[in-house]
Each structure stands twice: as structure tokens, then as C-alpha cells.
Design a protein around this motif. Structure first.
Motif, PDB file in Angstrom:
ATOM      1  N   THR A 177      68.520 -66.495  61.733  1.00 27.03           N
ATOM      2  CA  THR A 177      69.415 -67.653  61.630  1.00 27.03           C
ATOM      3  C   THR A 177      69.063 -68.501  60.420  1.00 27.03           C
ATOM      4  OG1 THR A 177      68.034 -69.145  62.960  1.00 27.03           O
ATOM      5  CG2 THR A 177      69.573 -67.710  64.148  1.00 27.03           C
ATOM      6  N   GLU A 178      70.072 -69.174  59.872  1.00 24.56           N
ATOM      7  CA  GLU A 178      69.855 -70.046  58.714  1.00 24.56           C
ATOM      8  C   GLU A 178      69.032 -71.271  59.099  1.00 24.56           C
ATOM      9  OE1 GLU A 178      69.768 -71.672  54.968  1.00 24.56           O
ATOM     10  OE2 GLU A 178      70.187 -69.626  55.626  1.00 24.56           O
ATOM     11  N   ASP A 179      69.183 -71.751  60.331  1.00 24.33           N
ATOM     12  CA  ASP A 179      68.400 -72.916  60.764  1.00 24.33           C
ATOM     13  C   ASP A 179      66.902 -72.623  60.676  1.00 24.33           C
ATOM     14  OD1 ASP A 179      70.330 -75.021  61.747  1.00 24.33           O
ATOM     15  OD2 ASP A 179      71.008 -73.321  62.933  1.00 24.33           O
ATOM     16  N   LEU A 180      66.500 -71.448  61.153  1.00 23.36           N
ATOM     17  CA  LEU A 180      65.091 -71.093  61.113  1.00 23.36           C
ATOM     18  C   LEU A 180      64.624 -70.861  59.682  1.00 23.36           C
ATOM     19  CD1 LEU A 180      62.447 -70.471  62.461  1.00 23.36           C
ATOM     20  CD2 LEU A 180      63.277 -68.171  62.998  1.00 23.36           C
ATOM     21  N   ARG A 181      65.460 -70.209  58.866  1.00 23.70           N
ATOM     22  CA  ARG A 181      65.088 -69.995  57.458  1.00 23.70           C
ATOM     23  C   ARG A 181      64.908 -71.325  56.749  1.00 23.70           C
ATOM     24  NH1 ARG A 181      65.898 -70.232  52.449  1.00 23.70           N
ATOM     25  NH2 ARG A 181      67.580 -71.722  52.846  1.00 23.70           N
ATOM     26  N   ILE A 249      59.906 -66.675  47.780  1.00 23.30           N
ATOM     27  CA  ILE A 249      61.232 -66.411  48.337  1.00 23.30           C
ATOM     28  C   ILE A 249      61.139 -66.555  49.850  1.00 23.30           C
ATOM     29  CG2 ILE A 249      63.039 -64.668  48.680  1.00 23.30           C
ATOM     30  CD1 ILE A 249      62.108 -63.369  46.058  1.00 23.30           C
ATOM     31  N   VAL A 250      61.989 -67.383  50.428  1.00 23.03           N
ATOM     32  CA  VAL A 250      62.077 -67.512  51.891  1.00 23.03           C
ATOM     33  C   VAL A 250      63.466 -67.049  52.283  1.00 23.03           C
ATOM     34  CG1 VAL A 250      61.909 -69.048  53.872  1.00 23.03           C
ATOM     35  CG2 VAL A 250      60.484 -69.466  51.859  1.00 23.03           C
ATOM     36  N   ALA A 251      63.551 -65.896  52.948  1.00 24.07           N
ATOM     37  CA  ALA A 251      64.848 -65.252  53.174  1.00 24.07           C
ATOM     38  C   ALA A 251      65.053 -64.901  54.637  1.00 24.07           C
ATOM     39  CB  ALA A 251      64.938 -63.972  52.328  1.00 24.07           C
ATOM     40  N   LYS A 252      66.317 -64.920  55.047  1.00 26.44           N
ATOM     41  CA  LYS A 252      66.687 -64.435  56.377  1.00 26.44           C
ATOM     42  C   LYS A 252      66.573 -62.922  56.413  1.00 26.44           C
ATOM     43  CE  LYS A 252      70.905 -65.971  56.744  1.00 26.44           C
ATOM     44  NZ  LYS A 252      71.040 -66.761  55.530  1.00 26.44           N
ATOM     45  N   LYS A 253      66.384 -62.398  57.631  1.00 24.96           N
ATOM     46  CA  LYS A 253      66.466 -60.953  57.818  1.00 24.96           C
ATOM     47  C   LYS A 253      67.927 -60.598  58.059  1.00 24.96           C
ATOM     48  CE  LYS A 253      62.637 -61.049  60.508  1.00 24.96           C
ATOM     49  NZ  LYS A 253      61.554 -60.606  61.392  1.00 24.96           N
ATOM     50  N   ASN A 254      68.629 -60.522  56.929  1.00 27.20           N
ATOM     51  CA  ASN A 254      70.068 -60.310  56.913  1.00 27.20           C
ATOM     52  C   ASN A 254      70.360 -59.208  55.901  1.00 27.20           C
ATOM     53  OD1 ASN A 254      72.652 -61.041  55.233  1.00 27.20           O
ATOM     54  ND2 ASN A 254      73.025 -61.897  57.265  1.00 27.20           N
ATOM     55  N   LYS A 255      71.238 -58.280  56.225  1.00 29.94           N
ATOM     56  CA  LYS A 255      71.472 -57.125  55.367  1.00 29.94           C
ATOM     57  C   LYS A 255      71.849 -57.519  53.946  1.00 29.94           C
ATOM     58  CE  LYS A 255      74.250 -52.920  54.827  1.00 29.94           C
ATOM     59  NZ  LYS A 255      74.586 -53.239  53.432  1.00 29.94           N
ATOM     60  N   LEU A 550      68.103 -71.921  69.541  1.00 25.99           N
ATOM     61  CA  LEU A 550      66.956 -72.617  70.118  1.00 25.99           C
ATOM     62  C   LEU A 550      66.088 -71.674  70.945  1.00 25.99           C
ATOM     63  CD1 LEU A 550      68.536 -76.007  71.264  1.00 25.99           C
ATOM     64  CD2 LEU A 550      67.341 -75.475  69.142  1.00 25.99           C
ATOM     65  N   SER A 551      66.241 -70.363  70.743  1.00 25.06           N
ATOM     66  CA  SER A 551      65.511 -69.395  71.562  1.00 25.06           C
ATOM     67  C   SER A 551      64.438 -68.649  70.801  1.00 25.06           C
ATOM     68  CB  SER A 551      66.483 -68.375  72.170  1.00 25.06           C
ATOM     69  OG  SER A 551      67.353 -68.997  73.073  1.00 25.06           O
ATOM     70  N   ARG A 552      64.301 -68.887  69.511  1.00 22.35           N
ATOM     71  CA  ARG A 552      63.274 -68.158  68.756  1.00 22.35           C
ATOM     72  C   ARG A 552      62.955 -68.914  67.464  1.00 22.35           C
ATOM     73  NH1 ARG A 552      60.895 -62.946  67.861  1.00 22.35           N
ATOM     74  NH2 ARG A 552      61.834 -62.032  69.712  1.00 22.35           N
ATOM     75  N   GLY A 553      61.671 -69.234  67.311  1.00 26.90           N
ATOM     76  CA  GLY A 553      61.181 -69.731  66.022  1.00 26.90           C
ATOM     77  C   GLY A 553      61.352 -71.214  65.772  1.00 26.90           C
ATOM     78  N   LEU A 554      62.467 -71.784  66.192  1.00 25.91           N
ATOM     79  CA  LEU A 554      62.754 -73.175  65.856  1.00 25.91           C
ATOM     80  C   LEU A 554      61.831 -74.123  66.634  1.00 25.91           C
ATOM     81  CD1 LEU A 554      64.939 -74.085  63.845  1.00 25.91           C
ATOM     82  CD2 LEU A 554      66.311 -74.813  65.787  1.00 25.91           C
ATOM     83  N   THR A 555      61.363 -75.169  65.951  1.00 28.45           N
ATOM     84  CA  THR A 555      60.446 -76.132  66.557  1.00 28.45           C
ATOM     85  C   THR A 555      61.174 -77.446  66.818  1.00 28.45           C
ATOM     86  OG1 THR A 555      58.527 -75.178  65.446  1.00 28.45           O
ATOM     87  CG2 THR A 555      58.322 -77.443  66.225  1.00 28.45           C
ATOM     88  N   LEU A 556      60.960 -78.019  67.984  1.00 30.72           N
ATOM     89  CA  LEU A 556      61.493 -79.337  68.315  1.00 30.72           C
ATOM     90  C   LEU A 556      60.318 -80.300  68.415  1.00 30.72           C
ATOM     91  CD1 LEU A 556      63.580 -77.171  69.640  1.00 30.72           C
ATOM     92  CD2 LEU A 556      64.513 -79.185  70.775  1.00 30.72           C
ATOM     93  N   ASN A 557      60.245 -81.233  67.490  1.00 32.76           N
ATOM     94  CA  ASN A 557      59.135 -82.181  67.462  1.00 32.76           C
ATOM     95  C   ASN A 557      59.156 -83.073  68.699  1.00 32.76           C
ATOM     96  OD1 ASN A 557      58.378 -81.155  65.019  1.00 32.76           O
ATOM     97  ND2 ASN A 557      58.975 -82.934  63.814  1.00 32.76           N
ATOM     98  N   GLY A 558      57.974 -83.294  69.258  1.00 33.88           N
ATOM     99  CA  GLY A 558      57.843 -84.198  70.401  1.00 33.88           C
ATOM    100  C   GLY A 558      58.576 -83.734  71.641  1.00 33.88           C
ATOM    101  N   LEU A 559      58.770 -82.405  71.787  1.00 31.22           N
ATOM    102  CA  LEU A 559      59.518 -81.897  72.945  1.00 31.22           C
ATOM    103  C   LEU A 559      58.781 -82.250  74.240  1.00 31.22           C
ATOM    104  CD1 LEU A 559      61.880 -80.288  74.066  1.00 31.22           C
ATOM    105  CD2 LEU A 559      60.559 -78.197  73.712  1.00 31.22           C
ATOM    106  N   THR A 560      59.486 -82.921  75.123  1.00 26.41           N
ATOM    107  CA  THR A 560      58.881 -83.424  76.360  1.00 26.41           C
ATOM    108  C   THR A 560      59.567 -82.874  77.604  1.00 26.41           C
ATOM    109  OG1 THR A 560      58.431 -85.473  75.146  1.00 26.41           O
ATOM    110  CG2 THR A 560      58.066 -85.513  77.517  1.00 26.41           C
ATOM    111  N   ILE A 561      60.896 -82.903  77.630  1.00 23.13           N
ATOM    112  CA  ILE A 561      61.665 -82.413  78.780  1.00 23.13           C
ATOM    113  C   ILE A 561      62.497 -81.209  78.339  1.00 23.13           C
ATOM    114  CG2 ILE A 561      63.285 -83.004  80.612  1.00 23.13           C
ATOM    115  CD1 ILE A 561      60.758 -84.712  80.646  1.00 23.13           C
ATOM    116  N   SER A 562      62.397 -80.103  79.098  1.00 21.82           N
ATOM    117  CA  SER A 562      63.168 -78.898  78.782  1.00 21.82           C
ATOM    118  C   SER A 562      63.975 -78.490  80.011  1.00 21.82           C
ATOM    119  CB  SER A 562      62.236 -77.747  78.369  1.00 21.82           C
ATOM    120  OG  SER A 562      61.465 -78.104  77.240  1.00 21.82           O
ATOM    121  N   TYR A 563      65.224 -78.101  79.754  1.00 25.22           N
ATOM    122  CA  TYR A 563      66.107 -77.667  80.840  1.00 25.22           C
ATOM    123  C   TYR A 563      66.634 -76.288  80.462  1.00 25.22           C
ATOM    124  CZ  TYR A 563      69.679 -78.057  84.526  1.00 25.22           C
ATOM    125  OH  TYR A 563      70.451 -77.870  85.656  1.00 25.22           O
ATOM    126  N   LEU A 564      66.145 -75.266  81.156  1.00 23.18           N
ATOM    127  CA  LEU A 564      66.477 -73.889  80.827  1.00 23.18           C
ATOM    128  C   LEU A 564      67.269 -73.255  81.962  1.00 23.18           C
ATOM    129  CD1 LEU A 564      65.879 -71.452  78.793  1.00 23.18           C
ATOM    130  CD2 LEU A 564      64.104 -70.818  80.441  1.00 23.18           C
TER     131      LEU A 564
END
Length: 897
Positions: A177-181, A249-255, A550-564
């Protein structure tokens, strides 16, 4: 500055100075509370700002929060091919020096973690290829960490060190994903570049663009071919040889992106057979995601896997390091097969595999799902959401979603209260002050469907608006009849008041809620214009709604409450969704995770499987195994798989019946590596000396009187079992190297394996050639004769194990029925043998690793278990062919499948 903020300022200032003093005086890690208190008083006096007792306690808490953290060594397994040691720490220069100084200045990373980071990355760098070598090299490794435990920090440090020693092109492959890149690029701008990157247009450092390490030293300027907005585009780049500084170089794993990079690399070649000469370091973040070939064995590999392999193949000198927290897919990669028309080798880490250990302040799977003390407080169950959220099969019903389940309302109220308590702690410097800790976030992950996420966002916003409006209007007065005001106070009483580590009153929380900013609600997916930013202009309270992003790699600063509200049947997907894992110093007691009960069970099983995999790597290290012998197994639980089926085509399901009741186990394989057997010798001799010094002895013998053996009766299990756990078993010894064996004897140590008998096997007449065991005889004060055992080449032919010395046919250390020596068959018995290697059993050529072995002494063990009431346990696992061949290839039909 009001009085409260002024006190917090001085608390933080004094804590920082004490940490500096502790570091300079080499006291870090063993600083006494009295020493801290003395310095608190002294510094407060020097600053002319006396602290009350509560403020002093906060200083001590901040100091200890940083110095009490411990972290174990990384474990590494390496190839056994000849390797020239080339790296020395004194080679490191400006890049690592400024990065380390930057980390110290950030002042929220525990000193033990900084020290371990330095040592672990030296260990990784030391097994990478020498970038200044004139010879071509293609080095592949893998680093296994934990979800949200600091892998990015580790490879940031590795990149800085790699540039110091001569690597010149750094390619970081992020997720899909571009967000993670973009997040990774922004992180590396701070950790490595020193300024806000501008792709292909590097400019002089300026104050406005300076970030991270640039504030320490602006003279080092890597050349970026990507930035936080734009991925790699070939049209912007120049010839690789025209750039003298390190290239990033910071690149997505995209073809399309990988094709662009490959086209650029190929354009640097003189001809089709040429290779680019500059030394490359390729970091593959989330190496189990997209990088692993999911194609069939006899087909061309999938496009992303093939593109990465082509990239590696185009470089004359390249090191590839995959980073992952969930290596379940990676262990099923074949180390030798290419599956490629051009015979380009797979991404298997043939040169090294490193397992990182998280610090003990890490909140991971054990914290949330295994440790009863912490999980009981942190875990909340969703039991009311099925009728609210549409499944994929009911996609048409999504537009009808008009209300959120009560559990999500409750979770949002918890977020308000937890954020208020964090604000109270920040004002008192009870939470380490840094940029990451200035944020509070909540995660809502309820579907992979973007439409569902975007439909939920306005409903969550309405709940937030209503709560915020009630706070503003009612001021949360006790006399208020406002339902939201009443619900907030009730939530505080039920979920926090008596469950927090630092006491707090409703009056304090009420005042913090009144002054708190309203949380921003964002939807993070490709159809939304929202984004997650963590800078001085971003909202300090954020509720993020998402699915895959939001399921891989991305960091949420100060994450306190999670609803999965999500399901998965795969360990790697389950663990990667755990964005709530990480470091929560100062507010661990406020963490709440909402999930369905069966999902919590799945997480518990996935956590156990991950820990077992880590334990297996540790055992491989002890047994001097190589990455090519990375044949392993992953425990399988009902309804769950280690990873997607197309990622583990080589996996075979095995049912392993685990019980040692009324069983005999012997060490009939020994290690070629003398250092391992020296360890075992020292371990056994220490055990023997303890017996001889502290326990009475007698004798036992065979019925025909042909043997008489030293015997110690009724020895406590906690004396015997540590020897059996710590002994380094050669991996071919049936069951003994396995975690199952250690779990079994540990579980029964204080019950049915509480008392043991110990026998030292010794025939009356010693062989004239091999004679007595000097070491055992001296330790016991008793003549112990060695046994000669032939090298059994038939087993070697079947095992083809170059680490193994097989000294017994048919899994017997002694001839005859050794159980007749046991004086009491209701008790477990340990028999210790001195074995000396004899001649091979066959006349054909002896393998190189068995030459010169004759006459070497080994200490072998026979373990005789009584019948125990502990029933056998069938353990299912998914195993690689190598694992099955190694452990079950010569099965005697007793237990396994």
C-alpha cells in the motif's frame, strides 16, 4: 506556564539529567533507588525548585522506566560455507554516529534497547557480504522480529551502518500500500536522510526541511529517488555512477514500480550479460507479504517474486535482507529450487537467519492473550456485532447500516476516558514526553470492504459529536441527567477506577475531559481522502477506521483502544492485524482490545505457534544448524493455518503423538562440533560433582553380575531436570531436541517426575584401548569405564547430516536390556554413559566430517520414564519435507503419524 506544567517540566528535566549521570557513571541497569532519590534532591536544590514527594516519585518512575528494561541477544543461524570475517565496529563512521546520537537525544528508547540495537545490527552486518570485496557476491538473509516491536528501527540502524562500510545503493521494499510506503519513507527521512526527501532533486539542507538526524549533522546527504508523495519513476533518475553519496529508494511491492526499477538497473549495464557493479543492499520489509512465490512448483514464479529476483540477479554485489514478524510463509520456500526459466534463484535466506528478541516492556501476544494477569484487564469481548455489520455475502445490506453495536459505543467511551487519564499523566510527566506519546489513537477494524468502512465513519463521528457535545453542555456535573455524561462516569467506574496502576479520581478525569480536544475520525483506505499524519499540525486524538491498510505494517501512535471485528484462519494475517502490539510505557494499564472470543482463542494459538517457531530457531542455533537446514514445523490448531495454502505448497500435515510415559529415550547421535559437546561435558560434570558432594551413593548391577554401576537414589527432580533441559541434543535424537520433550518434563517436575534415580554406566572390564573415563572418574571419585561404540554409517547414509556423529545402531547406547539396572521402575531414571567413538561399521569410504573422530569421548544419556498418568497429546503441525525427512525418515513406528 501554570504551576502544574511547571512542575512537569522540572520533573522531566531532572529525570533526563539523572539518566545522563547514570549513563556517564556506567551505572545504567543497576541504579539503586536510593541513588536516584539522592540525586533528585541534589538537582532540585541546584535548580532552586524543590519537589514534593509525589513529584520525586514521578522522577524515579521515569528513570526506572528507561533503565529497568532488559532485552536478550538476537539468535543467528548461518551457512557453514567458508566465510571471511570482514566487519569490525571501528569501520563505522558518520552515518551510524549521527543516528545513534539522534536516538539518544530522542530520550525515550531504553538504554538496554540502544545497546542491544547496536550489538544485534553488528551481528547482522557481520554476516552480510563485504561491500568492498572485488569478488561478486549474492548474499541473502532474513531477520525475524515481532509485530510492532522495532523492526523498522533495526533496519534503519542497519542501513546507516551499511553506508558507513561501503554499501552505495539502498532499496527498501515496503508493503503493497502507498500509505505504508509513504510512512516508511517519512521514517527513513528522519532516521537516515536528515531532510524531507525530494525525489531526484536533492538540495542543500535548510531549517524548514531538516528532520531527524539532520538536526544532529546536516553534512551527510543521501540521494533520494523517492519521497513521501511519489514512488519510484525511472524518468526522474540519472546514471547510477554519477552519484557519489548513498542512493535511497523506498518502493512499494508493486509490479509496475518494480519493473521501473529493473528497467533503470538494466539501463546501467553495458550489455545483457553485464551486471551493475555498485554494492546494493535490498531491505524487504514484510518479506512474507507479496515477496513469497505463490505459483505452482513447475510454473514461472508470480510477478512480484520474479521481479525481486531479477533485481537481485542484475547486481554484481548485492545483499538481500528480508524482515518479517510472521515468517510462516518464508519457512516453506525451497532453498535450492529456482522455478524460473532463467534459473534465477529463489529468495530463501541461504546465508543467515536472525531472530530478534523484544524488550521486556513490549506488549505483544503474550501480554494480550497468554498472560492471565495482563490479558484479564486488557481483553474485552465483542458479542453483539453480528447483527450490525454486514458480511461479504450481505454486501448489498451495507447501505442499510444505521447504528453501531453497543460494544463499539462502549469502546469509544473508553477511548475518551483513557485519553483523559493519559492527559493527566502527561501533565505530571508520568508518560515519557516524546512526539509519539503526544498522540492518542483508537483503531476500528471491522471489515476489508471499503464501503463498510466509509459507512461506519459517519456513525462513529456522530457518537463522538454527541459525547463531546454532552461534555461541553453538561460539564459532566453530578446532577446532570445527560445520558452520555452518566455513561462516561459509569464507564470510568466499571473499566478504569479500580483497574489502573496509578490512582485517579472521577473529578480529575472530568476536568481532563472538559479541556480535551474532540477526537478526529478518519477512514483509511483507497476510496477515502483521509490520511494518518503524526506531526505538530495533526490532531492529537484520532479514531482510525480501516481494513487492509490498517492490517499490516502501519503504525498508530499512542494506540490505546482497539476494536477488531475481523476473522482470519491464518497465523500471519492474524498477527499482522495486531496494530495494538508495541510499546506503551506509562499507559499499559489503559490498553483495551475488543475482539470476539473465538478470535482471542485464535490469537492465543497464533502467539504460541510464533513462540514455538522462535524456540525452534534457538535450538537450531544451539545445534549449529544452517539456514539450508531450515526445515521446520509449525504447530497447527483446529481451523487455523500458518499462512495461505498457496504460500506453503511444500507443507505436509503431520500428527505427532506426544507422551513419554513408559518410554526409553537415548542420545545415539552426537555433534561433530566439539564446542557443543564441550558444553555438554561441562554441564554433565557440573551435575556429577553436585551429586558426589551432596548425595549418598550405592551400586546397582546386572542380574548375571557382569556389571556394577555407581547409583544415586531419590534425587530431587529440580536437580536432574535442568540438566535434561539444558543439554544440547543433536537434532537426530528422537524427540529430545523438541520443545515437547522439555514441556513434558517441566510440567511433571513437581509431581510424577519429582524424584529420580541416577546411574553411571560402567562395565567391569575396560577396553585396553579406550580405558576409563578420566573426567567422570575424577568427578565421581569412582572408576567409570568408557564404552566403545562404532560409527554407524548406515544411519549416516539415510540422514546425510554432516553435523552428526552416529555412535549407535538401533538407537541403543548399551547392549542388552538396560532397564534391568533400574532399582525402582516406578521412578524416572537417568543413566549417564561415557562413549568413545570406534571404527565405522562399513568398509566403504568414510565421509570427511567423520574422519579423525575415533577415540573422541562423548557423554551420552539414557532416560527411562515410568508409566505416568499424563495422557498423550496429539499435536498437529505443518512441516517442511526437510523436517519430515530429518526427524521421521527412520521412524520405528512407535509414535509418529
Amino acid at each position: 506556564m501554570n504551576d502544574l506544567n511547571k512542575e512537569a517540566f522540572f520533573v522531566d528535566l531532572i529525570a533526563r539529567e539523572i539518566l545522563r549521570l547514570a549513563s556517564n557513571s556506567a551505572l545504567t541497569g543497576s541504579v539503586r533507588p536510593a541513588w536516584i532519590s539522592e540525586n533528585v534532591d541534589l538537582l532540585a536544590k541546584n535548580l532552586n525548585y524543590p519537589l514534593n514527594e509525589a513529584a520525586k516519585e514521578r522522577v524515579v518512575s521515569l528513570v526506572r522506566m528507561k533503565i529497568d528494561v532488559t532485552v536478550e541477544d538476537a539468535v543467528i543461524i548461518v551457512d557453514n560455507k567458508p566465510f571471511k570475517e570482514w566487519f569490525k565496529p571501528e569501520m563505522l563512521g558518520g552515518y551510524w554516529a549521527r543516528f545513534y546520537k539522534y536516538l539518544v537525544q530522542k530520550d525515550h528508547i531504553p538504554n538496554a534497547v540502544l545497546s542491544r540495537l547496536n550489538e544485534d545490527t553488528n551481528k547482522i552486518l557481520g554476516r552480510m557480504a563485504d561491500p568492498k570485496s572485488f569478488e561478486y557476491f549474492n548474499c541473502k538473509g532474513m531477520v525475524v522480529g515481532d509485530v510492532q516491536a522495532g523492526k523498522t528501527l533495526n533496519y534503519s540502524a542497519l542501513i546507516n551502518k551499511a553506508c558507513d562500510v561501503g554499501y552505495q545503493v539502498i532499496i527498501v521494499l515496503t508493503g503493497i500500500t502507498e500509505d505504508l510506503r509513504s510512512q516508511t519513507q517519512e521514517r527513513l527521512d528522519k532516521d537516515f536522510v536528515g531532510q524531507k526527501s525530494r525525489a531526484g532533486n536533492q538540495q542543500a539542507m535548510n531549517a524548514a526541511g531538516t528532520v531527524g538526524v539532520g538536526h544532529v549533522d546536516g553534512s551527510l546527504k543521501p540521494f533520494c529517488l523517492t519521497d513521501v508523495v511519489t514512488d519510484f519513476k525511472r524518468s526522474r533518475v540519472f546514471p547510477i555512477d554519477s552519484v557519489t553519496q548513498p542512493i535511497l529508494i523506498v518502493a512499494k511491492k508493486n509490479k509496475s514500480v518494480l519493473d521501473e526499477i529493473n528497467s533503470w538497473i538494466n539501463s546501467q549495464k553495458k550489455n545483457s550479460t553485464d551486471k551493475v557493479q555498485k554494492p546494493f543492499l535490498i531491505i524487504d520489509d514484510e518479506a512474507d507479504n507479496a515477496s513469497v512465490n505463490t505459483g505452482k512448483v513447475d510454473e514461472q514464479p508470480k510477478v512480484i517474486n520474479h521481479a525481486i529476483r531479477r533485481l537481485i540477479d542484475s547486481c554484481a554485489r548485492v545483499t538481500y535482507v528480508g524482515y518479517t514478524a510472521t515468517p510462516f510463509a518464508n519457512i516453506f520456500i525451497s532453498p535450492d529450487d529456482s522455478y524460473d526459466a532463467a534459473d534465477i534463484k529463489e529468495l530463501f535466506p541461504t546465508d543467515f537467519i536472525v531472530s530478534l528478541s523484544p524488550p521486556d516492556n513490549y506488549c505483544g501476544g503474550n501480554f494480550f492473550f497468554v498472560n492471565d494477569e495482563t490479558s484479564e484487564r486488557a481483553l474485552e469481548y465483542i458479542k453483539d456485532a453480528d447483527s450490525y455489520f454486514a458480511s461479504k455475502k450481505k454486501a448489498q445490506a451495507q447501505a442499510q447500516l444505521v447504528e453501531l453495536p453497543p460494544s463499539l459505543h462502549k469502546a469509544i467511551r473508553q477511548f475518551f476516558i483513557a485519553s483523559a487519564i493519559k492527559d493527566i499523566r502527561r501533565s505530571s510527566a508520568l508518560i515519557p514526553p516524546n512526539q509519539e506519546n503526544s498522540f492518542d489513537s483508537m483503531l476500528i477494524n471491522i471489515s476489508t470492504l471499503k464501503n463498510t468502512q466509509n459507512t461506519v465513519k459517519p456513525l462513529v463521528s456522530d457518537v463522538v459529536d454527541n459525547i463531546n457535545r454532552s461534555i461541553s453542555v453538561s460539564q459532566l456535573a453530578d446532577s446532570s441527567n445527560d445520558p452520555n455524561a452518566i455513561a462516561l462516569k459509569t464507564e470510568f467506574s466499571d473499566s478504569f477506577e479500580n483497574l489502573v496502576d496509578i490512582p485517579v479520581t472521577w473529578q480529575q478525569v472530568r476536568e481532563a475531559l472538559i479541556s480535551m480536544d474532540k477526537p478526529a475520525v478518519v477512514s483509511i483506505n483507497g476510496d477515502s481522502d483521509d490520511s494518518l499524519k503524526w506531526d505538530e499540525h495533526s490532531p492529537k486524538k484520532i479514531i482510525a477506521i480501516g481494513g487492509l491498510t490498517l492490517s499490516r505494517g502501519l503504525t498508530l501512535n499512542g494506540l490505546t483502544i482497539s476494536y477488531l471485528y475481523r476473522n482470519s484462519t491464518m497465523y500471519d494475517t492474524i498477527m499482522q492485524m495486531g496494530r495494538w502490539f508495541g510499546y506503551r510505557d506509562g499507559f499499559r494499564d489503559l490498553l483495551r482490545l475488543w475482539c470476539m472470543p473465538h478470535v482471542a482463542d485464535a490469537y492465543q494459538n497464533a502467539t504460541k505457534a510464533t513462540e514455538e517457531l522462535r524456540s525452534d530457531i534457538i535450538q537450531m542455533n544451539k545445534q549449529k544448524m544452517t539456514p539450508r537446514e531450515f526445515g521446520m514445523k509449525v504447530s497447527a490448531y483446529p481451523g487455523l493455518l500458518p499462512t495461505a495454502k498457496n504460500k506453503m505448497q511444500l507443507g505436509v500435515e503431520v500428527t505427532h503423538s506426544v507422551s513419554f510415559s513408559d518410554k526409553k529415550r537415548e542420545t545415539y547421535f552426537f555433534n561433530v562440533d566439539p564446542s557443543i559437546e564441550c558444553f555438554n561435558e561441562d554441564l554433565v560434570l557440573s551435575f556429577v560433582k553436585n551429586l558426589a558432594k551432596n548425595y549418598p551413593s550405592t551400586y546397582t548391577g546386572s542380574a548375571d553380575g557382569s556389571s556394577r554401576h555407581k547409583c544415586f537414589l531419590n534425587i530431587p527432580g529440580d536437580v536432574v531436570i535442568p540438566l535434561l533441559i539444558d543439554y544440547k541434543y543433536q537434532r537426530g535424537n528422537k524427540d529430545l531436541p523438541e520443545k515437547y520433550f522439555r514441556d513434558y518434563i517441566s510440567e511433571l517436575m513437581h509431581s510424577e517426575l519429582k524424584i529420580w534415580n541416577v546411574i553411571f554406566f560402567s562395565r567391569k572390564t575396560a577396553s585396553s584401548e579406550f580405558g576409563r573415563s578420566e573426567a567422570l572418574s575424577d568427578a565421581l571419585g569412582e572408576e567409570i569405564n568408557s564404552q566403545e561404540r562404532s560409527i554407524f554409517l548406515k544411519i549416516w547414509d539415510r540422514q546425510r547430516d554432516s553435523t552428526c556423529i552416529p555412535l549407535s545402531a538401533n538407537r541403543q547406547l548399551s547392549t542388552g536390556d538396560i532397564s534391568e539396572l533400574v532399582p525402582d521402575k516406578t521412578l524416572p531414571t537417568l543413566i549417564i554413559h561415557s562413549i568413545k567413538a570406534g571404527n565405522p561399521t562399513k568398509d566403504f569410504e568414510v565421509p570427511d566430517h567423520l574422519l579423525g573422530v575415533k577415540g573422541r569421548e562423548f557423554f551420552g544419556l539414557t532416560i527411562l520414564f515410568p508409566t505416568t498418568s499424563s495422557s498423550s497429546k496429539s499435536v498437529k503441525c505443518i512441516a517442511t519435507p526437510d523436517y519430515i525427512k530429518r526427524y521421521f525418515g527412520d521412524d520405528d513406528g512407535e509414535e509418529e503419524f
